[in-house]
Design a protein around this motif. Structure first.
Motif, PDB file in Angstrom:
ATOM      1  N   ARG A  57     -18.058  19.001  17.271  1.00 24.24           N
ATOM      2  CA  ARG A  57     -17.333  17.539  16.960  1.00 24.24           C
ATOM      3  C   ARG A  57     -17.670  16.693  18.346  1.00 24.24           C
ATOM      4  O   ARG A  57     -17.868  15.753  18.361  1.00 24.24           O
ATOM      5  N   ASP A 113      -2.181  19.309   9.088  1.00 22.48           N
ATOM      6  CA  ASP A 113      -2.819  19.542   8.034  1.00 22.48           C
ATOM      7  C   ASP A 113      -2.395  20.740   7.115  1.00 22.48           C
ATOM      8  O   ASP A 113      -2.106  20.896   6.110  1.00 22.48           O
ATOM      9  N   ALA A 140      -5.477   9.739  10.642  1.00 22.08           N
ATOM     10  CA  ALA A 140      -5.557  10.054   9.280  1.00 22.08           C
ATOM     11  C   ALA A 140      -4.834  11.417   8.656  1.00 22.08           C
ATOM     12  O   ALA A 140      -4.327  11.351   7.500  1.00 22.08           O
ATOM     13  N   SER A 141      -4.388  12.105   9.543  1.00 22.32           N
ATOM     14  CA  SER A 141      -3.193  13.245   9.156  1.00 22.32           C
ATOM     15  C   SER A 141      -2.104  13.047   8.520  1.00 22.32           C
ATOM     16  O   SER A 141      -1.653  13.226   7.554  1.00 22.32           O
ATOM     17  N   TYR A 163      -9.633   9.311   2.785  1.00 27.65           N
ATOM     18  CA  TYR A 163      -8.412   9.386   3.443  1.00 27.65           C
ATOM     19  C   TYR A 163      -8.749   8.296   4.713  1.00 27.65           C
ATOM     20  O   TYR A 163      -7.603   7.876   5.178  1.00 27.65           O
ATOM     21  N   ARG A 164      -9.597   8.460   5.397  1.00 32.95           N
ATOM     22  CA  ARG A 164      -9.979   7.815   6.391  1.00 32.95           C
ATOM     23  C   ARG A 164     -10.198   6.423   6.238  1.00 32.95           C
ATOM     24  O   ARG A 164      -9.514   5.587   7.001  1.00 32.95           O
ATOM     25  N   THR A 221     -18.791  19.195   5.519  1.00 30.88           N
ATOM     26  CA  THR A 221     -19.483  18.000   5.227  1.00 30.88           C
ATOM     27  C   THR A 221     -20.858  18.178   5.383  1.00 30.88           C
ATOM     28  O   THR A 221     -21.471  17.594   4.329  1.00 30.88           O
ATOM     29  N   GLY A 254     -13.424  18.887   1.307  1.00 31.23           N
ATOM     30  CA  GLY A 254     -12.126  18.172   1.747  1.00 31.23           C
ATOM     31  C   GLY A 254     -11.188  19.351   2.129  1.00 31.23           C
ATOM     32  O   GLY A 254     -11.538  20.310   2.972  1.00 31.23           O
ATOM     33  N   ARG A 255      -9.708  19.291   1.792  1.00 32.89           N
ATOM     34  CA  ARG A 255      -8.732  20.487   2.249  1.00 32.89           C
ATOM     35  C   ARG A 255      -8.101  20.764   1.121  1.00 32.89           C
ATOM     36  O   ARG A 255      -7.661  22.064   1.244  1.00 32.89           O
ATOM     37  N   ILE A 273      -9.530  20.677  -2.268  1.00 31.12           N
ATOM     38  CA  ILE A 273     -10.494  20.606  -3.549  1.00 31.12           C
ATOM     39  C   ILE A 273     -10.193  21.663  -4.311  1.00 31.12           C
ATOM     40  O   ILE A 273     -10.047  21.471  -5.558  1.00 31.12           O
ATOM     41  N   THR A 309     -14.299  13.639   0.570  1.00 28.55           N
ATOM     42  CA  THR A 309     -12.936  13.185   0.194  1.00 28.55           C
ATOM     43  C   THR A 309     -12.221  12.737   1.523  1.00 28.55           C
ATOM     44  O   THR A 309     -11.471  12.026   1.589  1.00 28.55           O
ATOM     45  N   ARG A 368       1.895  20.441   6.211  1.00 32.24           N
ATOM     46  CA  ARG A 368       2.593  19.400   5.449  1.00 32.24           C
ATOM     47  C   ARG A 368       2.996  19.909   4.080  1.00 32.24           C
ATOM     48  O   ARG A 368       2.455  20.891   3.820  1.00 32.24           O
ATOM     49  N   ARG A 373      -2.145  10.431  -1.762  1.00 33.99           N
ATOM     50  CA  ARG A 373      -2.641  11.644  -2.118  1.00 33.99           C
ATOM     51  C   ARG A 373      -2.798  11.589  -3.590  1.00 33.99           C
ATOM     52  O   ARG A 373      -3.850  11.724  -4.138  1.00 33.99           O
ATOM     53  N   ALA A 422     -13.457  11.006   3.924  1.00 32.76           N
ATOM     54  CA  ALA A 422     -13.717   9.488   4.058  1.00 32.76           C
ATOM     55  C   ALA A 422     -12.880   8.723   3.549  1.00 32.76           C
ATOM     56  O   ALA A 422     -12.624   7.457   3.692  1.00 32.76           O
TER      57      ALA A 422
END
Ligand code: CDP
Length: 223
Positions: free
Chosen positions: A155, A182, A97-98, A38-39, A17, A127-128, A130, A34, A185, A107, A36
């Motif tokens: 973090r 993540d 979020a996950s 999903y959040r 980010t 993102g995850r 893209i 992205t 899934r 999605r 943000a």
């Protein structure tokens, strides 16, 4: 000049980010976080006060509007016109979020919006999925990763600065759980696109990782 699409994927705390934001600033490109989106969807779900099991995400997705606006700090996230930039970073939103991002209709709607936002090019999207799903034909695909220690340390620092009382051990556990969820899934799991270039950010600075991406982007822009 060519306006390219830069896809930046990776796990939590990999620096994608921050890098995406800096790269967009330097290239004068649009930056789209992205995560943000999903959040913000997760926050809307939390505010409904309902359980995840059996929740009507179809109707939620038809009733919320998520907008990303440029701001001093990079980007502002609006949920139905309300600035939720800070609230979407809380531990409760992060945790949920996950599972929310694993819901098909969530999605589908957000990916449509992301494609629309990026279709003109001149965009850095992080993102995850893209490089794998949103823009599989992106001009430049990067996959950023770093050791769990480095990611947890970053973090934890951010969260402490935001006023949360957290330990690095606890954050490492939460990040590892989220990565696992993540990555496993069914729909659009976190994975490196086959043609993505990998950047290990464990031991490099933000400036260094930004410069690596800018150099790669400039090669394509000027080719
Ligand atoms: O910044 P951090 O890596 O902690 O998270 P984020 O990028 O804000 O994403 C929060 C969550 O949204 C992730 O854990 C994923 O579950 C989900 N996400 C996703 O599924 N697809 C994306 N393109 C971006 C985020």
């Amino acid at each position: 000049m060519k306006k390219i699409i830069i896809a930046l994927d990776g796990p939590a705390g990999s620096g994608k980010t921050t890098t995406a934001r800096e790269v967009a600033k330097k290239l004068n490109y649009i930056y789209i976080d992205t995560g943000a989106m999903y959040r913000a969807t997760t926050l809307a779900f939390i505010r409904s006060g309902q359980e995840l099991e059996g929740f009507d995400f179809d109707s939620l997705m038809n009733n919320i509007k998520i907008e990303l606006e440029p701001s001093e700090s990079g980007q502002r996230t609006l949920l139905n016109g309300e600035d939720v930039s800070k609230e979407i970073r809380t531990a409760d939103v992060t945790k949920l979020a996950s599972p929310v991002a694993a819901v098909g209709i969530v999605r589908e709607k957000l990916v449509d919006q992301q494609r629309e936002l990026g279709k003109q090019g001149g965009v850095v999207m992080d993102g995850r999925d893209i490089g794998t799903v949103v823009f599989p034909n992106a001009d430049l695909k990067l996959y950023m990763h770093a050791s769990i220690e480095a990611r947890a340390a970053r973090r934890t620092k951010e969260l402490i600065a935001a006023g949360e009382d957290v330990s690095v051990e606890e954050i490492a556990k939460r990040i590892a759980n989220r990565d696992e969820f993540d990555s496993n899934r069914e729909i659009s799991p976190l994975r490196k696109a086959d043609d993505a270039q990998v950047i290990d950010t464990s031991n490099i600075t933000i400036e260094e990782q930004t410069n690596i991406v800018i150099d790669l982007a400039n090669k394509i822009i000027n080719s």
